[in-house]
Design a protein around this motif. Structure first.
Motif, mmCIF file in Angstrom:
data_model
loop_
_atom_site.group_PDB
_atom_site.id
_atom_site.type_symbol
_atom_site.label_atom_id
_atom_site.label_comp_id
_atom_site.label_asym_id
_atom_site.label_seq_id
_atom_site.Cartn_x
_atom_site.Cartn_y
_atom_site.Cartn_z
ATOM 1 N N GLY A 587 0.803 -1.219 0.000
ATOM 2 C CA GLY A 587 0.000 0.000 0.000
ATOM 3 C C GLY A 587 0.830 1.260 0.000
ATOM 4 N N THR A 588 2.166 1.139 -0.082
ATOM 5 C CA THR A 588 3.036 2.320 0.022
ATOM 6 C C THR A 588 4.133 2.375 -1.033
ATOM 7 N N GLU A 589 4.516 1.234 -1.597
ATOM 8 C CA GLU A 589 5.733 1.180 -2.417
ATOM 9 C C GLU A 589 5.487 1.273 -3.915
ATOM 10 N N GLY A 590 4.231 1.336 -4.342
ATOM 11 C CA GLY A 590 3.979 1.272 -5.777
ATOM 12 C C GLY A 590 4.338 -0.124 -6.280
ATOM 13 N N PRO A 591 4.721 -0.264 -7.551
ATOM 14 C CA PRO A 591 5.020 -1.604 -8.070
ATOM 15 C C PRO A 591 6.388 -2.153 -7.667
ATOM 16 N N ARG A 592 7.193 -1.343 -6.959
ATOM 17 C CA ARG A 592 8.527 -1.796 -6.550
ATOM 18 C C ARG A 592 8.480 -2.599 -5.246
ATOM 19 N N ASN A 593 9.552 -3.349 -5.016
ATOM 20 C CA ASN A 593 9.790 -4.033 -3.751
ATOM 21 C C ASN A 593 8.963 -5.300 -3.559
ATOM 22 N N ALA A 594 8.349 -5.815 -4.629
ATOM 23 C CA ALA A 594 7.500 -7.005 -4.486
ATOM 24 C C ALA A 594 8.311 -8.227 -4.058
ATOM 25 N N VAL A 595 9.436 -8.489 -4.739
ATOM 26 C CA VAL A 595 10.238 -9.675 -4.423
ATOM 27 C C VAL A 595 10.835 -9.559 -3.025
ATOM 28 N N ALA A 596 11.377 -8.380 -2.703
ATOM 29 C CA ALA A 596 11.983 -8.181 -1.384
ATOM 30 C C ALA A 596 10.950 -8.372 -0.277
ATOM 31 N N THR A 597 9.745 -7.839 -0.498
ATOM 32 C CA THR A 597 8.668 -8.018 0.489
ATOM 33 C C THR A 597 8.267 -9.490 0.587
ATOM 34 N N GLY A 598 8.174 -10.160 -0.545
ATOM 35 C CA GLY A 598 7.833 -11.582 -0.545
ATOM 36 C C GLY A 598 8.861 -12.422 0.191
ATOM 37 N N LEU A 599 10.128 -12.032 0.109
ATOM 38 C CA LEU A 599 11.182 -12.771 0.820
ATOM 39 C C LEU A 599 10.995 -12.674 2.333
ATOM 40 N N VAL A 600 10.511 -11.527 2.796
ATOM 41 C CA VAL A 600 10.233 -11.378 4.240
ATOM 42 C C VAL A 600 9.014 -12.217 4.626
ATOM 43 N N LEU A 601 7.934 -12.107 3.831
ATOM 44 C CA LEU A 601 6.698 -12.814 4.164
ATOM 45 C C LEU A 601 6.861 -14.332 4.090
ATOM 46 N N SER A 602 7.700 -14.798 3.165
ATOM 47 C CA SER A 602 7.870 -16.245 3.011
ATOM 48 C C SER A 602 8.558 -16.869 4.227
ATOM 49 N N PHE A 603 9.210 -16.046 5.035
ATOM 50 C CA PHE A 603 9.838 -16.558 6.262
ATOM 51 C C PHE A 603 8.783 -17.106 7.223
ATOM 52 N N LEU A 604 7.581 -16.492 7.185
ATOM 53 C CA LEU A 604 6.527 -16.882 8.127
ATOM 54 C C LEU A 604 6.009 -18.290 7.883
ATOM 55 N N ASP A 605 5.898 -18.660 6.592
ATOM 56 C CA ASP A 605 5.343 -19.985 6.297
ATOM 57 C C ASP A 605 6.408 -20.969 5.820
ATOM 58 N N GLY A 606 7.658 -20.521 5.850
ATOM 59 C CA GLY A 606 8.741 -21.444 5.491
ATOM 60 C C GLY A 606 8.818 -21.752 4.020
ATOM 61 N N LYS A 607 8.104 -21.016 3.153
ATOM 62 C CA LYS A 607 8.140 -21.273 1.710
ATOM 63 C C LYS A 607 9.367 -20.618 1.086
ATOM 64 N N GLY A 608 9.747 -21.154 -0.122
ATOM 65 C CA GLY A 608 10.820 -20.560 -0.903
ATOM 66 C C GLY A 608 12.164 -20.800 -0.378
#
Length: 608
Positions: A587-608
């Motif tokens: 909701g703040t970064e526009g189309p940038r930072n998707a992969v970097a954000t996904g790398l943080v979120l994937s830590f929660l469910d152990g994916k990737g």
């Protein structure tokens, strides 16, 4: 509390998402950063850029490296923009029988033929001889005009002139009889003397006719059919020009060697096929689609395309430390283009436009270089670093933080070197694809087609809109609207096509192309790369292969910020009834930072 840095190493930029995760699994985003990627993506040269991006994010968040719990890297697959994205065409290396030139300010009108003669030698010529004067820089326009007038008075037929200085109009204005004069021949010492020559100057707004036609040249110089073939590049180089000079050089100077564009050998998992570059990009990409997924791609030995792909393997081998035989090309993007080819034998850098194929190649490497980056980061920052996930999968997780999105969702991650597509179904299944060709290839096509030889300028043409400075107080924008200025614009911008950066800063484009030509080249390059790859990616990630089964597509990545690309892709997908738009990560970064954000979120469910 756990503090995690998600690091996305891209072809053009390296992005970081810094977040803290409390024991209950609540994610608190602390900071983001974006820096230019150092080196070729997926190599140890990326390390300085990664460290810089992490430190920038840490400074924004007001914490130290020792506060970091974990660094999570993406799996970076390199697309070698500055090596692989070369233009493939048939190169003719020849000492041409003709030379041609087209300055901006010729003088006189008409076609004149004669024998090239140094202007100082005119007094030695006999009455009735037809000559083309060669005027070096040390002879000024007044002396040149006086010598020509004197020779004409003695009955010497001075039919035209070639001058080194920018003096054509000044010379013609002082002549008693008007002749065509072509000036700005920088390498006038290369003009052979005592040779048959033709000089042609058209009326303002018109183009030369005789010397832009191979049969016209053949008529003037009484060429054989074989010799006529040799002057085709010259005639093509002079098409559309207002003035031209063609000089016949001595026999024996003609040497021709062809380096063919060659063929691509495309290896699928089960069988392979060969496609000739001359068949064009459509045939190449149809074969790529038929054989996907690719195991490797080779070029025919001894050809342009063969040399290019071997260079790709060689460069990646030296950068990653892997054996050259292990370098596999997992995807290519081919597009048709037009490039200026230098005409050999020219006296002022003449070019002819040639059809060509632009290629982007994605090289599949093992995890070793990324593991080396992770190990070095651990040593430098004292923070555990892991390779956490495939880009497309991570981009999906990041894209789902865009307000208004939900599963099922497809994303297109539009970067500098690659275009990734991914689809997450209602039940969480992920289908992803990684394709060669993105922003860097667009820059290459613009650079090649406009003959700029300046990738930085081509990058700016790609990123910004254009205008034409029609007076010192007004500018016509590329959409036809006019802007007026209270203060006069810098005089060096007058009558120039300019790049308009940030609405105010104007950069003149040195190439002699119209605004319409530059705009068309820019837009076509974007369509050829991004629209083509968008449709390729969505077809591959859709289980049925039918794009119409998709409902929502979110665009992420640096190229999704472009002022034209999202609209082009949206237009292309509109006929399929697909809702398409730019993502707004977190909701703040526009189309940038998707992969970097996904790398943080994937830590929660152990994916990737």
């Amino acid at each position: 509390m756990t503090v995690i840095a998600g690091v996305d190493i891209g072809n053009s930029t390296t992005e970081v998402c810094l977040a803290s995760i409390d024991p209950g699994g609540q994610v608190n985003y602390l900071a983001s950063s974006t820096v230019k990627t150092t080196g070729i993506k997926g190599t140890l040269d990326n390390l300085p850029g990664v460290v810089m991006a992490i430190q920038e994010a840490l400074e924004k968040a007001g914490i130290q490296a020792r506060d970091l719990s974990l660094i999570r890297l993406n799996e970076a697959t390199p697309v070698i923009g500055d090596v692989a994205m070369e233009t493939i065409t048939e190169t003719i290396i020849t000492e041409s029988t003709m030379i041609g030139h087209n300055p901006a300010t010729p003088g006189g009108i008409g076609l004149g033929t004669g024998i090239t003669t140094l202007i100082k030698h005119l007094p030695a010529k006999n009455k009735g001889e037809e000559v083309i004067c060669v005027i070096p820089a040390e002879v000024d326009y007044e002396e040149a005009a006086a010598l020509i007038n004197e020779a004409t008075a003695r009955g010497i037929q001075v039919r035209g002139a070639v001058a080194q200085n920018d003096d054509a109009v000044l010379i013609v204005n002082r002549l008693k009889g008007k002749i065509p004069v072509v000036d700005e021949v920088s390498q006038i010492e290369r003009v052979p003397l005592g040779m048959p020559a033709a000089v042609e100057v058209a009326e303002p707004g018109q183009a030369v006719q005789t010397l832009a036609n191979p049969y016209g040249i053949a008529t003037v110089f009484k060429l054989s059919p074989e010799e006529t073939k040799m002057v085709v590049p010259i005639a093509r180089a002079l098409m559309g020009n207002r003035s031209a000079v063609v000089i016949r050089t001595p026999r024996g100077d003609v040497k021709e060697r062809k380096i063919p564009a060659g063929s691509l050998i495309i290896q699928g998992t089960k069988h392979k096929e060969t496609v000739d570059i001359e068949e064009g990009s459509e045939a190449i990409m149809a074969t790529v689609k038929k054989l996907a997924p690719l195991a490797d791609v080779y070029g025919e030995p001894g050809t342009n395309v063969g040399g290019m792909l071997e260079k790709v393997r060689s460069v990646m081998s030296s950068l990653t430390g892997q054996d050259r035989s292990e370098m596999k090309i997992q995807d290519i993007l081919a597009v048709d283009t037009i490039v200026p080819q230098k005409v050999r034998g020219g006296v002022a850098g003449e070019f002819a436009m040639e059809s060509a194929i632009g290629l982007a190649a994605m090289v599949k490497t093992n995890r070793l270089p990324m593991e080396q980056i992770a190990a070095q980061l651990t040593r430098e920052l004292g923070v555990k670093t892991v390779i956490a996930g495939v880009e497309a999968n991570m981009a999906l997780q990041g894209a789902l933080t865009t307000p208004g999105t939900a599963k099922p969702l497809a994303i297109l991650d539009l970067g500098g070197g690659s275009s990734d597509g991914a689809l997450i179904t209602r039940d969480g299944q992920v289908h992803a694809v990684h394709l060669a060709g993105a922003g860097d290839m667009v820059t290459m096509l613009i650079n090649s087609e406009l003959g700029l030889e300046d990738l930085n300028l081509a990058e700016e043409i790609k990123k910004y809109s254009l205008g034409k400075v029609e007076s010192l107080f007004h500018l016509r924008l590329e959409d036809g609207t006019v802007r007026f200025f209270e203060k006069s614009l810098p005089p060096q911008l007058f009558a120039r096509v300019v790049i308009i950066r940030n609405g105010e800063d104007m950069v003149p484009i040195p190439a002699q192309h119209s605004l319409e030509k530059i705009r068309n080249v820019r837009r076509e390059a974007k369509k050829k790369v991004f629209v083509t790859n968008a449709l390729r990616a969505l077809q591959e990630i859709t289980p049925t292969g039918n794009i119409r089964h998709l409902e929502y597509v979110v665009l992420v990545g640096g190229s999704a910020l472009d002022f034209e690309i999202p609209g082009m892709i949206s237009d292309a997908l509109a006929e399929y009834g697909i809702v398409c738009g730019q993502g707004n990560i977190r909701g703040t970064e526009g189309p940038r930072n998707a992969v970097a954000t996904g790398l943080v979120l994937s830590f929660l469910d152990g994916k990737g």
